[in-house]
Design a protein around this motif. Structure first.
Motif, PDB file in Angstrom:
ATOM      1  N   ARG A 178      37.337  62.267 -34.709  1.00 51.18           N
ATOM      2  CA  ARG A 178      38.363  61.146 -34.760  1.00 51.18           C
ATOM      3  C   ARG A 178      39.464  61.324 -35.530  1.00 51.18           C
ATOM      4  NH1 ARG A 178      38.365  55.316 -37.226  1.00 51.18           N
ATOM      5  NH2 ARG A 178      37.271  56.530 -38.987  1.00 51.18           N
ATOM      6  N   LEU A 179      40.716  61.482 -35.015  1.00 52.73           N
ATOM      7  CA  LEU A 179      42.028  62.110 -35.365  1.00 52.73           C
ATOM      8  C   LEU A 179      42.824  60.919 -36.108  1.00 52.73           C
ATOM      9  CD1 LEU A 179      43.221  64.214 -32.368  1.00 52.73           C
ATOM     10  CD2 LEU A 179      41.546  64.706 -34.333  1.00 52.73           C
ATOM     11  N   LEU A 180      42.958  61.192 -37.382  1.00 46.92           N
ATOM     12  CA  LEU A 180      43.844  60.137 -38.140  1.00 46.92           C
ATOM     13  C   LEU A 180      45.050  60.984 -38.648  1.00 46.92           C
ATOM     14  CD1 LEU A 180      41.024  58.777 -40.214  1.00 46.92           C
ATOM     15  CD2 LEU A 180      41.942  57.829 -38.492  1.00 46.92           C
ATOM     16  N   LEU A 181      46.212  60.444 -38.434  1.00 46.52           N
ATOM     17  CA  LEU A 181      47.647  61.103 -39.083  1.00 46.52           C
ATOM     18  C   LEU A 181      47.745  60.229 -40.433  1.00 46.52           C
ATOM     19  CD1 LEU A 181      49.963  62.742 -38.119  1.00 46.52           C
ATOM     20  CD2 LEU A 181      51.006  60.753 -37.515  1.00 46.52           C
ATOM     21  N   PRO A 224      28.277  58.951 -46.593  1.00 47.08           N
ATOM     22  CA  PRO A 224      28.523  60.280 -46.805  1.00 47.08           C
ATOM     23  C   PRO A 224      28.887  60.957 -45.510  1.00 47.08           C
ATOM     24  CG  PRO A 224      26.025  59.790 -46.253  1.00 47.08           C
ATOM     25  CD  PRO A 224      27.133  58.569 -46.523  1.00 47.08           C
ATOM     26  N   SER A 225      29.679  60.178 -44.505  1.00 47.38           N
ATOM     27  CA  SER A 225      30.326  60.802 -43.539  1.00 47.38           C
ATOM     28  C   SER A 225      31.208  61.682 -43.693  1.00 47.38           C
ATOM     29  CB  SER A 225      30.962  59.462 -42.564  1.00 47.38           C
ATOM     30  OG  SER A 225      31.412  59.941 -41.486  1.00 47.38           O
ATOM     31  N   PRO A 226      31.267  62.966 -42.975  1.00 42.47           N
ATOM     32  CA  PRO A 226      32.159  63.981 -43.287  1.00 42.47           C
ATOM     33  C   PRO A 226      33.583  63.943 -43.055  1.00 42.47           C
ATOM     34  CG  PRO A 226      31.059  64.544 -41.440  1.00 42.47           C
ATOM     35  CD  PRO A 226      30.222  63.143 -41.829  1.00 42.47           C
ATOM     36  N   VAL A 227      34.366  64.427 -43.727  1.00 44.17           N
ATOM     37  CA  VAL A 227      35.882  64.324 -43.372  1.00 44.17           C
ATOM     38  C   VAL A 227      36.392  65.799 -43.601  1.00 44.17           C
ATOM     39  CG1 VAL A 227      38.059  63.351 -44.388  1.00 44.17           C
ATOM     40  CG2 VAL A 227      36.136  62.013 -44.518  1.00 44.17           C
ATOM     41  N   ALA A 228      37.489  66.136 -42.598  1.00 47.96           N
ATOM     42  CA  ALA A 228      38.206  67.367 -42.555  1.00 47.96           C
ATOM     43  C   ALA A 228      39.524  66.913 -42.874  1.00 47.96           C
ATOM     44  CB  ALA A 228      37.904  68.018 -41.196  1.00 47.96           C
ATOM     45  N   VAL A 229      40.230  67.699 -43.851  1.00 43.86           N
ATOM     46  CA  VAL A 229      41.620  67.458 -44.105  1.00 43.86           C
ATOM     47  C   VAL A 229      42.554  68.622 -43.738  1.00 43.86           C
ATOM     48  CG1 VAL A 229      43.383  66.948 -45.986  1.00 43.86           C
ATOM     49  CG2 VAL A 229      41.062  66.079 -45.917  1.00 43.86           C
ATOM     50  N   SER A 230      43.605  68.361 -43.060  1.00 46.31           N
ATOM     51  CA  SER A 230      44.280  69.718 -42.511  1.00 46.31           C
ATOM     52  C   SER A 230      45.760  69.437 -42.954  1.00 46.31           C
ATOM     53  CB  SER A 230      44.184  70.022 -41.063  1.00 46.31           C
ATOM     54  OG  SER A 230      44.811  71.061 -40.817  1.00 46.31           O
ATOM     55  N   ILE A 231      46.307  70.475 -43.772  1.00 47.39           N
ATOM     56  CA  ILE A 231      47.859  70.367 -44.284  1.00 47.39           C
ATOM     57  C   ILE A 231      48.591  71.172 -44.063  1.00 47.39           C
ATOM     58  CG2 ILE A 231      49.114  69.997 -46.328  1.00 47.39           C
ATOM     59  CD1 ILE A 231      47.405  67.586 -45.978  1.00 47.39           C
ATOM     60  N   ASN A 232      49.617  71.228 -43.327  1.00 48.11           N
ATOM     61  CA  ASN A 232      50.692  72.178 -43.084  1.00 48.11           C
ATOM     62  C   ASN A 232      51.909  71.777 -43.741  1.00 48.11           C
ATOM     63  OD1 ASN A 232      49.112  73.572 -41.212  1.00 48.11           O
ATOM     64  ND2 ASN A 232      50.168  73.061 -39.353  1.00 48.11           N
ATOM     65  N   ALA A 233      52.949  73.021 -43.945  1.00 48.49           N
ATOM     66  CA  ALA A 233      54.113  72.375 -44.705  1.00 48.49           C
ATOM     67  C   ALA A 233      55.476  73.018 -43.993  1.00 48.49           C
ATOM     68  CB  ALA A 233      53.825  72.936 -45.935  1.00 48.49           C
ATOM     69  N   ARG A 234      55.506  72.714 -42.587  1.00 46.83           N
ATOM     70  CA  ARG A 234      56.506  73.136 -41.678  1.00 46.83           C
ATOM     71  C   ARG A 234      57.548  72.090 -41.669  1.00 46.83           C
ATOM     72  NH1 ARG A 234      53.511  75.215 -36.294  1.00 46.83           N
ATOM     73  NH2 ARG A 234      51.584  76.169 -37.509  1.00 46.83           N
ATOM     74  N   GLY A 235      58.700  72.430 -41.267  1.00 46.57           N
ATOM     75  CA  GLY A 235      59.811  71.433 -41.390  1.00 46.57           C
ATOM     76  C   GLY A 235      59.533  70.086 -40.942  1.00 46.57           C
ATOM     77  N   PRO A 236      58.911  69.764 -39.931  1.00 57.27           N
ATOM     78  CA  PRO A 236      58.631  68.359 -39.721  1.00 57.27           C
ATOM     79  C   PRO A 236      57.519  67.776 -40.673  1.00 57.27           C
ATOM     80  CG  PRO A 236      58.463  69.944 -37.738  1.00 57.27           C
ATOM     81  CD  PRO A 236      58.583  70.488 -38.768  1.00 57.27           C
ATOM     82  N   ASP A 268      35.703  62.687 -39.487  1.00 53.42           N
ATOM     83  CA  ASP A 268      36.880  62.111 -39.115  1.00 53.42           C
ATOM     84  C   ASP A 268      37.666  63.153 -39.858  1.00 53.42           C
ATOM     85  OD1 ASP A 268      36.392  59.475 -38.412  1.00 53.42           O
ATOM     86  OD2 ASP A 268      36.097  59.052 -40.468  1.00 53.42           O
ATOM     87  N   VAL A 269      38.913  63.468 -38.761  1.00 52.87           N
ATOM     88  CA  VAL A 269      39.808  64.643 -39.209  1.00 52.87           C
ATOM     89  C   VAL A 269      41.172  63.725 -39.723  1.00 52.87           C
ATOM     90  CG1 VAL A 269      40.932  66.550 -38.400  1.00 52.87           C
ATOM     91  CG2 VAL A 269      38.809  66.112 -37.895  1.00 52.87           C
ATOM     92  N   ILE A 270      41.488  64.049 -40.538  1.00 52.05           N
ATOM     93  CA  ILE A 270      43.079  63.554 -41.379  1.00 52.05           C
ATOM     94  C   ILE A 270      43.995  64.624 -41.257  1.00 52.05           C
ATOM     95  CG2 ILE A 270      44.209  62.182 -42.976  1.00 52.05           C
ATOM     96  CD1 ILE A 270      41.561  61.147 -44.029  1.00 52.05           C
ATOM     97  N   ALA A 271      44.921  64.636 -40.807  1.00 58.41           N
ATOM     98  CA  ALA A 271      45.999  65.585 -40.759  1.00 58.41           C
ATOM     99  C   ALA A 271      47.648  65.233 -40.741  1.00 58.41           C
ATOM    100  CB  ALA A 271      45.912  66.488 -39.541  1.00 58.41           C
ATOM    101  N   ASN A 272      48.389  66.268 -41.475  1.00 60.73           N
ATOM    102  CA  ASN A 272      49.582  65.605 -41.380  1.00 60.73           C
ATOM    103  C   ASN A 272      50.156  66.210 -40.025  1.00 60.73           C
ATOM    104  OD1 ASN A 272      49.947  68.536 -42.163  1.00 60.73           O
ATOM    105  ND2 ASN A 272      51.410  67.814 -43.639  1.00 60.73           N
TER     106      ASN A 272
END
Lengths: 392, 282
Positions: A286-289, A307-319, A376-380
């Motif tokens: 499930r994608l969360l911004l 205990p439901s798992p979570v993945a976090v993805s972080i970038n630091a590009r211009g946007p 659940d995947v939280i990403a910027n």
């Protein structure tokens, strides 16, 4: 978009021409503006044609492109980047401006928040626009209180770290409800908090939360006449209830029947890919911004419980903003007690942050390495787009 | 050294309501955590600007702030006097960005007007012509880097972080620069930050102590007065990764500062001499 940019270069008055004779609603905020724009558009489509920049292209080129796409539409609902709001107010002369929240976001390219609120305030002062504003955010209240007519709506603002000091005089702001979010930190003494009731107030100049006409109360929106409307959203979380509450008030200001508007709201299940569940053959994600600290606070609110798992993805590009400092404004202790994966180009920044918050985690390269089948995947911003591309 | 007589380290987070713009909490958290990893109990005490600054703290942290809050913070800190008394009693002071500037003699207010700082560091800051935004890599001043090695911290001689400010800072004879910049603007003269005794400041904002664990350990060493055992942490890897990324020129203009060029501290606004900077493709 490129067409929009070119057209604006050739005809600087284009937005004024393109909005002439239309009923225009402009929506601005740090968080929630894409969703709120979508909700208002959905309700208005019941009434007539709507031109809207539905995919978050929220600067003038995106506005021009959206207006040209639906050249005959009676309504225009425009999501507007915070910095561009003053110019857009002047050029499009909207009937309604919707202002929801202001908080720290991409500080490497954004103006200072107070400066931004001051610019909003100046632009609204003689604009003649009717404002629908969230009175729970002191920066928004300061900006909107210069307008000639405002419908104050209490739709909540959980993030407070940018409003401890009065936007008018710099004095200390007291909130009625205290929270316990500052990490590893003793809270201020109770004496510095106002004892009861809702709202906030500056202790020095008295600038205080405007009295709301409409308010969000749990799952219901309470109208000035005391009547109440139940939100039956499929979009999750309190942030979306806030978005829907203020969208409903906009509908009321435009004279729409509210029950059909609520029915339109309830049909929406995802906005520009957010909250969508995607499969890659091995797992369902499930994608969360979440792009900034206030956005993270709202993302935590919709996570499946531990205990439901979570993945976090972080970038630091211009946007995304090239400065990852904001990770330290997020209280990641909320992720304790469950499998957590750190991903993205700045996964080491995230690893340091999670380690400091006492969260157990695993650093992985990408979603293909996740060993959970439902997550659940939280990403910027750009990390989110990458995952969407990965799952096709 | 300080007036705190308990065994617990007291970390005073000065005015988070005014001086906490972007990740400043990171420095507080890192300091507490690295103390706790050595078995030293640490308490974080946030002090809002309407409260008196307690004098019994071991380390005082001042974060970044927008122009008006910075002016308010300076006014309230001067009126309160607690920070100056703690400094006199031997506390460690660490200021970043706006917090760094206001430890000095003078800085620029909202309209660029000079505003009196706390006078604890011999620096004067004014407003530059353009904002300095981006990753910074720098070499620590040999004296302070030497102390870090003696203190038992890893032999790290570099500093990395992110700057976002429009300040130019001139150093007087009473301070040394914290570091010499390899990329980025810092003070504006090829150096970043300043230090004297137990007072340290830098333009690298927010979680600079998370990016530079050796600097965090240095602050702790100043308090406890002896070396600390090394600890393994992701922060060491992040430090190296960021340093490599920035020096590979991936993120911003690279200004090569000649090793023998001693910045005078009186030059103003010497961003980059032509020919010494190249903008790398993103």
């Amino acid at each position: 978009m490129i067409g929009g940019r070119l057209a604006l270069a050739l005809a600087p008055g284009l937005l004024t021409d393109l909005t002439a004779g239309r009923k225009v609603v402009v929506v601005s905020a740090t968080n929630g503006k894409t969703t709120t724009t979508r909700l208002i558009s959905a309700a208005l489509r019941h009434q007539g044609g709507v031109a809207t920049n539905a995919y978050g292209a929220n600067m003038p080129a995106g506005h021009a492109a959206a207006l040209v796409d639906e050249i005959g539409a009676e309504y225009a609902v425009l999501e507007c980047d915070e910095k561009y709001l003053p110019g857009i107010l002047e050029q499009t002369r909207p009937g309604v401006a919707v202002l929801m929240n202001l908080s720290r976001d991409q500080m490497d390219r954004a103006a200072e928040l107070r400066l931004l609120a001051d610019r909003w305030r100046e632009a609204l002062a003689h604009s003649g626009v009717h404002v629908v504003a969230n009175c729970d955010d002191p920066l928004v209240a300061w900006a909107a209180s210069s307008a000639e007519s405002v419908t104050w709506t209490a739709c909540g603002q959980y993030w407070r770290e940018d409003s401890w000091s009065c936007p008018r005089c710099g004095g200390p702001v007291d909130y009625a409800v205290r929270d316990e979010r500052v990490e590893g930190v003793r809270q201020p003494s109770p004496g510095t908090w106002s004892p009861d009731g809702a709202g906030w107030a500056c202790r020095e100049c008295g600038f205080a939360r405007p009295e709301p006409e409409w308010r969000l109360d749990g799952d219901r929106v309470v109208a000035p006449d005391g009547g109440s409307y139940e939100l039956s959203l499929r979009l999750p979380g309190r942030a979306n209830r806030s978005n829907a509450a203020i969208a409903l008030v906009v509908c009321a200001c435009l004279g729409l029947a509210l029950e059909p508007a609520l029915a339109r709201f309830a049909e929406i299940t995802s906005v520009a890919g957010r909250y969508l569940t995607v499969e890659d053959g091995r797992r369902s994600m499930r994608l969360l911004l979440a792009k900034n600290p206030a956005g993270w606070l709202e993302a935590f609110d919709v996570l499946r419980p531990a205990p439901s798992p979570v993945a976090v993805s972080i970038n630091a590009r211009g946007p995304d903003g090239t400065d990852t400092s904001w990770l330290w404004d997020v209280d990641y202790r909320a992720l304790r007690g469950r499998p957590v994966y750190a991903m993205g180009e700045r996964r080491l920044d995230l690893a340091v942050r999670l380690e400091a918050a006492g969260v157990d985690f695993e650093v992985v390269q990408n979603v293909g390495d996740l060993s959970s089948d439902r997550i659940d995947v939280i990403a910027n911003y750009t990390a989110f787009q990458e995952i969407r591309r990965y799952v096709g | 050294m300080s007036v705190n007589t308990s065994n617990e380290l007291r970390l005073i987070w000065v005015y988070p309501d005014l001086l906490s713009t972007y990740g400043d909490q990171g420095n507080v958290i890192m300091l507490a955590r690295r103390a706790q990893l050595r078995g030293i109990a640490a308490e974080v005490v946030p002090v809002r600007s309407d409260e008196p600054v307690p004098t019994g703290g071991d380390v005082y942290l001042l974060g970044g702030g927008e122009d008006r809050p910075q002016v308010l913070a300076a006014r309230r800190l001067r009126a309160d006097g607690g920070l100056a008394r703690a400094a006199e009693a031997g506390a460690v002071l660490f200021g970043v960005c706006a917090g760094y500037q206001l430890l000095g003699e003078e800085f620029a207010g909202e309209e660029g007007q000079p505003v009196a700082g706390l006078g604890l560091l011999d620096i004067r800051s004014e407003r530059g012509e353009q904002r300095a935004v981006g990753e910074v890599a720098a070499q620590l001043d040999p004296d302070i880097a030497g102390e870090m090695v003696e203190g038992g911290a890893p032999a790290v001689r570099s500093l990395t972080g992110f700057e976002n400010h429009q300040g130019l800072t001139r150093r007087g004879p009473g301070v040394r620069p914290l570091a010499r910049t390899l990329t980025g603007i810092g003070n504006g003269d090829g150096t970043d930050g300043a230090y004297h005794d137990h007072f340290i400041g830098t333009y690298l904002h927010g979680p600079v102590l998370a990016r530079n664990p050796a600097l965090a350990d240095h602050l702790l060493t100043l308090v406890v007065g002896h070396s600390l055992p090394p600890v393994a942490s992701w922060a060491d890897r992040l430090h190296q990764e960021r340093l490599n990324a920035v020096l590979a020129g991936k993120t911003r203009p690279v200004c090569k500062v000649q090793a023998d060029a001693e910045p005078t501290g009186t030059r103003r606004h010497r961003h980059h001499a032509p020919g010494t900077c190249t903008t790398s493709p993103r």
